[in-house]
Design a protein around this motif. Structure first.
Motif, PDB file in Angstrom:
ATOM      1  N   VAL A 218      45.225  32.174  43.311  1.00  0.00           N
ATOM      2  CA  VAL A 218      44.139  32.853  42.233  1.00  0.00           C
ATOM      3  C   VAL A 218      44.586  31.419  41.309  1.00  0.00           C
ATOM      4  O   VAL A 218      43.482  30.865  41.315  1.00  0.00           O
ATOM      5  CB  VAL A 218      44.701  33.987  41.750  1.00  0.00           C
TER       6      VAL A 218
ATOM      7  N   MET B 293      42.041  28.594  42.025  1.00  0.00           N
ATOM      8  CA  MET B 293      40.453  28.691  41.438  1.00  0.00           C
ATOM      9  C   MET B 293      40.361  28.700  40.557  1.00  0.00           C
ATOM     10  O   MET B 293      40.241  28.395  39.488  1.00  0.00           O
ATOM     11  CB  MET B 293      40.120  30.585  41.618  1.00  0.00           C
TER      12      MET B 293
ATOM     13  N   LEU C 196      33.250  30.595  38.752  1.00  0.00           N
ATOM     14  CA  LEU C 196      34.435  31.028  39.245  1.00  0.00           C
ATOM     15  C   LEU C 196      33.521  31.599  40.774  1.00  0.00           C
ATOM     16  O   LEU C 196      33.739  31.540  41.433  1.00  0.00           O
ATOM     17  CB  LEU C 196      35.035  32.385  39.035  1.00  0.00           C
TER      18      LEU C 196
ATOM     19  N   ARG D  34      37.215  30.949  45.675  1.00  0.00           N
ATOM     20  CA  ARG D  34      36.864  32.017  45.702  1.00  0.00           C
ATOM     21  C   ARG D  34      36.058  32.604  46.848  1.00  0.00           C
ATOM     22  O   ARG D  34      36.073  34.007  47.087  1.00  0.00           O
ATOM     23  CB  ARG D  34      36.289  32.159  43.864  1.00  0.00           C
TER      24      ARG D  34
END
Length: 456
Positions: A87, A90, A102, A108
């Motif tokens: 995560v 990203m 995002l 992502r």
């Protein structure tokens, strides 16, 4: 003197950087000690929308969360499971508009796919199937695929520390989703492993074992080490490859003291017995290559693993341009000690058309990345053709560009073709994404009977 023309790709060395996880509201108080703990990483994986909201807070608009929820309900073939490490790659430096950033982020796009990513005209190819490579059909024991004459794939388990949206083993790996009721391994692990070893002892023509799953990072280390030592006891096994995306998604696991010490024992035994031991990981974008990933790879090499190699997947919106591929390869080879090995064309699984590229595009990419990297570190781009196996993208025998159908030949029989005398003279088809075809080709596919469509 006239100024020389710019190169199509300009190399610039880029130092690896671990993104600051405290930029994210949910992790503002997380310490480095916590971040570098495999236990903390696993405990704080993002498994649902509520947990993702807790990480991003108000940085991301509700429309993104709604889009993600719609995908999970209508299209996703993999459930949500993303470690903090991944995560954190990203939008690695933040953005003025986090929501748009995002949406555009390459990591992502394949780890957290949303409904608006998917195609509405051809979400699946008519020939897409759950087990597009027919690995399950070629099981010679539960989880043991004998697809190539001298090589087998050993699936030790059906879970990973992370679930990629494009997973080629989406029929078996991970939790069931509203679209996919997953197959289940039925044997106890010890029975499954015993069956693998028995088959390999009885088939001395197999010399190469890819130990996979799922992801071997989810096998308790003592169990994995015991399995590997049993493989090393088989005199005819000469190559062992450990398949783990977790080297990039959860490098903390491969840096845990018990794993490092165990890897050293296995590597020392492999070297003494003349067996090539390697780790194969799966990195798709340069953003994922961080100092922790480099440390994990270099530590494996230091304790005696012969090589750490990368097998990426070509995906539109992620890495299907020559600059993206070259940036990734230089980060892997130049900064992390990971050899760029293969880039696979994304397999023909359901709901994957927005990721897949046509054969001609893959051929162009292979052309465009040549000459920049050292020869030994220039990856081969391959098409994994059903019932054929890996083929370099320029090995196509015939190619109907209008309808997007390429034809390939093979030079060996799989384990389910022993009695078929014609397999070496046949041609096998692979299909381009229909939206990439010229208008005439798209119209041709639209006229085909709906019974040709694969069902989930």
């Amino acid at each position: 003197m006239t100024q020389s023309a710019a190169q199509p790709y300009e190399y610039r060395r880029r130092e690896l950087v671990e993104p600051d996880w405290t930029r994210l509201p949910g992790w503002r108080s997380v310490t480095r000690e916590q971040w570098e703990s495999a236990q903390w990483q696993r405990a704080n994986c993002v498994k649902n929308l509520k947990q993702l909201r807790a990480v991003f807070g108000d940085l991301v608009d509700n429309r993104f969360y709604d889009d993600l929820a719609a995908d999970q309900a209508q299209f996703a073939t993999m459930s949500m499971l993303v470690p903090p490490q991944m995560v954190n790659t990203m939008v690695p430096v933040g953005a003025a508009d986090w929501t748009e950033a995002l949406y555009a982020d390459p990591v992502r796009r394949y780890m957290l796919p949303v409904a608006s990513d998917r195609r509405t005209d051809w979400s699946s190819h008519p020939h897409a199937t759950r087990d597009s490579l027919h690995e399950h059909d070629m099981w010679v024991a539960e989880g043991l695929t004998h697809r190539y004459p001298t090589k087998v794939l050993a699936e030790l388990l059906s879970t990973c520390p992370q679930y990629c949206g494009h997973c080629t083993r989406m029929d078996l790996v991970g939790n069931s989703t509203p679209q996919i009721d997953k197959l289940k391994l039925t044997l106890k692990p010890v029975e499954r492993y015993d069956a693998h070893i028995a088959y390999l002892r009885a088939h001395p023509g197999v010399r190469d074992v890819v130990v996979s799953g799922g992801d071997v990072a989810n096998v308790p280390w003592r169990n994995l080490e015991a399995y590997l030592m049993r493989l090393l006891d088989i005199e005819t096994i000469r190559d062992i490859r450990l398949a783990t995306k977790a080297l990039a998604a959860l490098p903390q696991h491969w840096l845990a003291p018990d794993v490092i010490e165990g890897m050293e024992r296995v590597a020392r035994t492999a070297a003494r017995r003349g067996v090539n031991l390697a780790i194969h990981t799966h990195v798709n974008h340069a953003q994922s290559v961080t100092p922790l990933v480099a440390k994990a790879a270099k530590t494996a090499l230091e304790v005696g693993v012969r090589d750490v190699r990368n097998q990426g997947v070509l995906m539109r919106g992620v890495n299907a341009t020559s600059p993206d591929l070259l940036d990734l390869c230089f980060a892997l080879q130049g900064e992390a000690g990971i050899l760029p090995y293969y880039f696979y064309m994304c397999d023909m699984i359901p709901n994957a058309e927005h990721w897949r590229v046509p054969v001609w595009h893959a051929q162009q990419l292979q052309h465009d990345i040549m000459g920049y990297l050292p020869g030994y570190a220039t990856p081969r781009i391959v098409c994994d053709v059903p019932f054929v196996g890996k083929r370099w993208v320029h090995m196509v025998t015939e190619y109907d560009r209008e309808r997007g159908i390429s034809y390939w030949t093979k030079n060996y029989r799989t384990s389910i073709e022993d009695a078929d005398e014609d397999v070496l003279s046949q041609q096998y088809a692979y299909y381009d994404p229909i939206d990439t075809l010229p208008e005439a080709g798209q119209k041709w596919w639209a006229k085909q009977e709906t019974t040709t469509y694969a069902t989930l």
